[in-house]
Design an enzyme around this catalytic site. Structure first.
Site, mmCIF file in Angstrom:
data_model
loop_
_atom_site.group_PDB
_atom_site.id
_atom_site.type_symbol
_atom_site.label_atom_id
_atom_site.label_comp_id
_atom_site.label_asym_id
_atom_site.label_seq_id
_atom_site.Cartn_x
_atom_site.Cartn_y
_atom_site.Cartn_z
ATOM 1 N N ARG A 88 0.825 -1.203 0.000
ATOM 2 C CA ARG A 88 0.000 0.000 0.000
ATOM 3 C C ARG A 88 0.861 1.256 0.000
ATOM 4 O O ARG A 88 0.315 2.355 0.037
ATOM 5 C CB ARG A 88 -0.849 0.004 1.262
ATOM 6 C CG ARG A 88 -2.347 -0.174 1.035
ATOM 7 C CD ARG A 88 -2.982 -0.036 2.392
ATOM 8 N NE ARG A 88 -4.402 0.013 2.412
ATOM 9 C CZ ARG A 88 -5.204 -1.034 2.557
ATOM 10 N NH1 ARG A 88 -4.714 -2.248 2.583
ATOM 11 N NH2 ARG A 88 -6.498 -0.859 2.661
ATOM 12 N N ARG A 127 -21.321 -2.143 3.367
ATOM 13 C CA ARG A 127 -20.598 -3.423 3.401
ATOM 14 C C ARG A 127 -20.839 -4.146 4.726
ATOM 15 O O ARG A 127 -20.790 -3.547 5.800
ATOM 16 C CB ARG A 127 -19.105 -3.160 3.214
ATOM 17 C CG ARG A 127 -18.237 -4.371 3.511
ATOM 18 C CD ARG A 127 -16.901 -4.311 2.862
ATOM 19 N NE ARG A 127 -16.120 -3.129 3.200
ATOM 20 C CZ ARG A 127 -14.966 -2.836 2.594
ATOM 21 N NH1 ARG A 127 -14.496 -3.608 1.643
ATOM 22 N NH2 ARG A 127 -14.293 -1.765 2.939
ATOM 23 N N ARG A 155 -17.588 -3.223 9.595
ATOM 24 C CA ARG A 155 -16.225 -2.864 10.025
ATOM 25 C C ARG A 155 -16.189 -1.508 10.713
ATOM 26 O O ARG A 155 -16.847 -0.577 10.277
ATOM 27 C CB ARG A 155 -15.293 -2.865 8.808
ATOM 28 C CG ARG A 155 -14.815 -4.237 8.428
ATOM 29 C CD ARG A 155 -14.104 -4.243 7.098
ATOM 30 N NE ARG A 155 -13.115 -3.176 6.954
ATOM 31 C CZ ARG A 155 -12.239 -3.120 5.946
ATOM 32 N NH1 ARG A 155 -12.239 -4.060 5.023
ATOM 33 N NH2 ARG A 155 -11.385 -2.136 5.868
ATOM 34 N N ARG A 166 -9.353 7.062 4.449
ATOM 35 C CA ARG A 166 -8.726 5.934 3.738
ATOM 36 C C ARG A 166 -8.591 6.242 2.249
ATOM 37 O O ARG A 166 -7.597 5.874 1.614
ATOM 38 C CB ARG A 166 -9.546 4.651 3.963
ATOM 39 C CG ARG A 166 -9.377 4.109 5.385
ATOM 40 C CD ARG A 166 -10.497 3.172 5.787
ATOM 41 N NE ARG A 166 -10.586 2.001 4.966
ATOM 42 C CZ ARG A 166 -11.721 1.307 4.770
ATOM 43 N NH1 ARG A 166 -12.855 1.696 5.321
ATOM 44 N NH2 ARG A 166 -11.703 0.233 4.023
#
Ligand code: AMP
Length: 209
Positions: A88, A127, A155, A166
């Site tokens: 990343r 999600r 999450r 993010r």
């Protein structure tokens, strides 16, 4: 096949990885899943990772690099692996290359799943993950069966604030690995918008070239 899935948060890396490993019969190595498991177990690495993850920040390179290099050195990765969420950052990409070169092997492909920023928030907010099977659902786009809804997990970092952080981190820290792999001639760009089955077909087709 040694490959990497890259894309912004909510691009569908986890969903696609789970499908592709069945085809390629290689281990699916998700740095995010490994870190979440360490957080749950309360290991020293998990305790350190937790506060970075909750805020949507990256976990320090040395922690993640050590964790992944140790994992891909295991015997089940000898014939290949699918990395999801790693590397990343540019230092992570370089550390991976150095470790693979030492082992006299190389990456075959880096698949970039492209999704516009405007779609990422809705994907993450909806999600849900089934802790029993690891299956990833979306309340609107891939609804879970009614009998398992109660046990699904949302999450901690799939909040509006953490997703914005993010996404910003993806552009500042992760996007620089795209030219790095493109220069090596192994980058495959895939449109990540649409039905998950169609996206799996696009990835499979891109890998065949
Ligand atoms: P993911 O499940 O891939 O979305 O990752 C969830 C979170 O875990 C990220 O927002 C980071 O905090 C952390 N993380 C996962 N992979 C990495 C990585 N390669 N480098 C740094 N942090 C990571």
């Amino acid at each position: 096949m040694r490959m990497i899935l890259v894309g912004p948060p909510g691009a569908g890396k986890g969903t696609q990885a789970a499908r592709l490993v069945d085809t390629f019969r290689i281990p699916h190595i998700s740095s995010g899943d490994m870190l979440r498991a360490a957080v749950k177990e309360g290991t020293p690495m998990g305790i350190e990772a937790d506060h970075h993850m909750k805020l949507g920040h990256l976990v320090p390179d040395d922690v993640v690099i050590g964790m992944i290099l140790e994992r891909i050195a295991k015997p089940d990765c000898a014939a290949g692996f699918m990395l999801d969420g790693f590397p990343r950052t540019r230092p992570q990409a370089e550390a991976l290359d150095a470790a693979l070169a030492t082992a006299n092997v190389a990456l075959d492909a880096v698949v970039l799943i492209e999704v516009p920023d405007t779609l990422l928030e809705e994907r993450a907010i909806g999600r849900r993950t089934d802790p029993a099977s690891g299956t990833i659902y979306h309340l609107k786009y891939n609804p879970p069966p009614a009998d398992i809804v109660e046990r699904l997990v949302h999450r901690k970092d799939d909040t509006v604030e953490a997703v914005a952080t993010r996404t910003a981190k993806y552009h500042s820290d992760t996007a620089p690995i795209i030219p790095y792999y493109s220069d090596k001639g192994i980058l495959k760009r895939v449109d990540g918008v649409g039905d998950p089955d169609v996206i799996t077909q696009r990835i499979t087709a891109a890998l065949a070239h």
